[in-house]
Design an enzyme around this catalytic site. Structure first.
Site, PDB file in Angstrom:
ATOM      1  N   GLU A 207      -2.095  -8.526   4.028  1.00 16.97           N
ATOM      2  CA  GLU A 207      -2.224  -8.871   5.453  1.00 16.97           C
ATOM      3  C   GLU A 207      -3.662  -8.790   5.932  1.00 16.97           C
ATOM      4  O   GLU A 207      -3.986  -9.243   7.025  1.00 16.97           O
ATOM      5  CB  GLU A 207      -1.306  -7.969   6.301  1.00 16.97           C
ATOM      6  CG  GLU A 207      -1.792  -6.549   6.546  1.00 16.97           C
ATOM      7  CD  GLU A 207      -1.577  -5.598   5.363  1.00 16.97           C
ATOM      8  OE1 GLU A 207      -1.245  -6.077   4.265  1.00 16.97           O
ATOM      9  OE2 GLU A 207      -1.759  -4.387   5.547  1.00 16.97           O
TER      10      GLU A 207
ATOM     11  N   HIS B 112      -3.914  -4.841   0.404  1.00 23.62           N
ATOM     12  CA  HIS B 112      -3.358  -5.256   1.690  1.00 23.62           C
ATOM     13  C   HIS B 112      -3.425  -6.782   1.821  1.00 23.62           C
ATOM     14  O   HIS B 112      -4.431  -7.306   2.276  1.00 23.62           O
ATOM     15  CB  HIS B 112      -4.164  -4.630   2.835  1.00 23.62           C
ATOM     16  CG  HIS B 112      -3.923  -3.172   3.009  1.00 23.62           C
ATOM     17  ND1 HIS B 112      -2.882  -2.686   3.761  1.00 23.62           N
ATOM     18  CD2 HIS B 112      -4.572  -2.097   2.536  1.00 23.62           C
ATOM     19  CE1 HIS B 112      -2.907  -1.359   3.744  1.00 23.62           C
ATOM     20  NE2 HIS B 112      -3.923  -0.973   3.002  1.00 23.62           N
TER      21      HIS B 112
ATOM     22  N   CYS C 292       0.833  -1.208   0.000  1.00 22.96           N
ATOM     23  CA  CYS C 292       0.000   0.000   0.000  1.00 22.96           C
ATOM     24  C   CYS C 292       0.871   1.263   0.000  1.00 22.96           C
ATOM     25  O   CYS C 292       1.536   1.534  -0.987  1.00 22.96           O
ATOM     26  CB  CYS C 292      -0.998  -0.027   1.154  1.00 22.96           C
ATOM     27  SG  CYS C 292      -2.334   1.164   0.926  1.00 22.96           S
TER      28      CYS C 292
END
Lengths: 243, 212
Positions: B193, B191, B81
């Site tokens: 994660e 993202h 990001c």
């Protein structure tokens, strides 16, 4: 997910809360069922005697969550927000503070980005008119136009709005698409619509009406629906759903 | 140290740490440039405003350490990001700032793409694969039906065509770069994660990646 004490609760029309389970195990379940995002709001916050325990529980909860996590409820200043980011929140939810102190939105947005600030708009219908609702005072706020308020918070840096129609919350009468339409035409940030979903058709209707993001509470707590079943239904209806 | 997470006080380091752990690797948060150079591979996370982040990175001397690790030591590097965007040449957020300049391109507001969508661009999107990098394209390692990732951003990377390995549609007919790959650098606008199983698979691929 509404958090009070150290448990989850759920009610109707912002009242009549009943126990809705353990926050950590519930997070684990929603995460594994494929929830797209979790929003955990601390309610009845008042003074913060349970601060340390709350923060510790949110840290544990964040570890269980591999989707975006939004935390909030009772946020009053940048320090409160920072503590929740430290727990592992991706976004901060503010509602009351956004009315009382809009500068807080700007402060959080400057530090963490606009996408990290979700502002809650609670509205209630009185004689056909939509009014902002104060969940602390449990009363309508007649002197602020809710759409003007929405523009102001977006101007201040809100990256997302969560619209909840209080009269609809927990009733199972379907989402407030009239309010959604008004807001969607008024601001250009993403909107999450909440309140009133009970039947699967309610979601289908809302998505057809142009709503892209729906938050579910009661439907997941006090019914035999679950996220997998709901997503399978919407996928079969031809909606673009992560499934 | 197997994997370092660049920690400059503006990233969601703990989320990325959890994600690495789920993918089977213990990643260590690092803000000391010397330590960063000891890492076998590096992840550069980030959320928030670009100029503030860049200022902190420069103050800590991490920009030079990142360049050395990537260019001279050839370490596998993942920017996420804002961590992706800061690898570019210049960012126009809040008055603008220059980037670390490891990837060619400027980072501009999504508003430049015209209307028809909401900003920030937030939500889950399917990724389209571009023909670049052929079989080395890391996104190809993820099964097609799993290539759905979470995005949350207001700016996008105007990248060199040859670096783009995946893109996504933000409005009918409007596509933006979703992932870049150049030599030992992988960079994602989304993202991983926060993208559940899809993200876990991508971390697994990155953590065993041996770029030629």
């Amino acid at each position: 997910m509404l958090y009070r004490g150290d448990r989850l609760v759920k009610g109707v029309g912002f009242g009549g809360h009943r126990d809705a389970g353990n926050p950590i195990t519930t997070t684990r379940v929603y995460n594994s069922q494929g929830a797209d995002e979790l929003l955990v709001l601390r309610i009845g916050a008042g003074p913060k005697p349970d601060g340390a325990k709350y923060l510790q529980q949110m840290t544990t909860l964040a570890r269980e969550c591999s989707v975006p996590l939004c935390l909030g409820g009772g946020i009053e200043n940048l320090d409160d927000a920072q503590k929740l980011f430290d727990c592992g929140a991706d976004k901060i939810f503010v509602s009351r503070a956004a009315r009382i102190n809009p500068a807080l939105i700007t402060q959080i947005a400057r530090r963490f980005g606009n996408q990290a600030v979700m502002v809650g708009l609670e509205i209630v219908r009185t004689e056909g008119r939509a009014l902002l609702y104060d969940s602390h005072a449990t009363a309508a706020i007649p002197d602020i136009d809710w759409l003007d308020h929405a523009s102001r918070v977006v101007q201040a840096g809100a990256g997302e709005l969560r619209l909840c129609s209080v009269g609809h919350e927990g009733t199972g009468e379907g989402l407030d698409l009239e309010a959604f339409g008004a807001l969607a035409g008024h601001v250009n940030v993403p909107i999450i619509l909440e309140g009133g979903c009970k039947a699967l058709e309610h979601l289908d209707i809302a998505l057809h009406a142009g709503c892209r993001n729906i938050a579910l509470g009661s439907m997941l707590v006090f019914s035999d629906h679950n996220i997998i079943k709901i997503k399978a239904y919407l996928k079969n209806k031809g909606h673009r759903i992560r499934f | 140290m197997k994997c370092a997470l660049v920690d400059y006080g503006a990233g969601n380091v703990s989320s990325v740490q959890q994600a690495c752990w789920r993918a089977g690797t213990e990643a260590v948060a690092v803000s000391d440039p010397e330590k960063l150079l000891e890492a076998e591979r590096i992840i550069f996370p980030g959320v928030g405003g670009a100029p503030v982040a860049m200022e902190r990175i420069r103050a800590l001397g991490l920009d030079e350490a990142i360049k050395t690790a990537v260019n001279r030591k050839g370490r596998p590097f993942l920017g996420i990001c804002l961590g992706m965007q800061l690898l570019g040449q210049a960012h126009e957020e809040h008055g603008g700032c220059s980037g670390i300049n490891l990837l060619t391109g400027k980072i501009v507001s999504l508003e430049k793409l015209g209307g028809g969508f909401r900003i920030p661009h937030i939500g889950w999107k399917d990724i389209g694969i571009l023909e670049n990098k052929a079989e080395q394209n890391l996104l190809l390692k993820i099964p097609a039906r799993r290539r759905t990732f979470y995005f949350a951003h207001s700016f996008y990377f105007q990248a060199e065509c040859g670096d783009i390995i995946g893109d996504c549609e933000i409005a009918p007919g409007i596509r933006i770069p979703a992932a870049l790959q150049r030599r030992n650098i992988l960079a994602t606008q989304f993202h991983p994660e926060k993208s559940q199983e899809a993200g876990r698979l991508l971390f697994q691929e990155f953590l065993k990646w041996n770029p030629a």
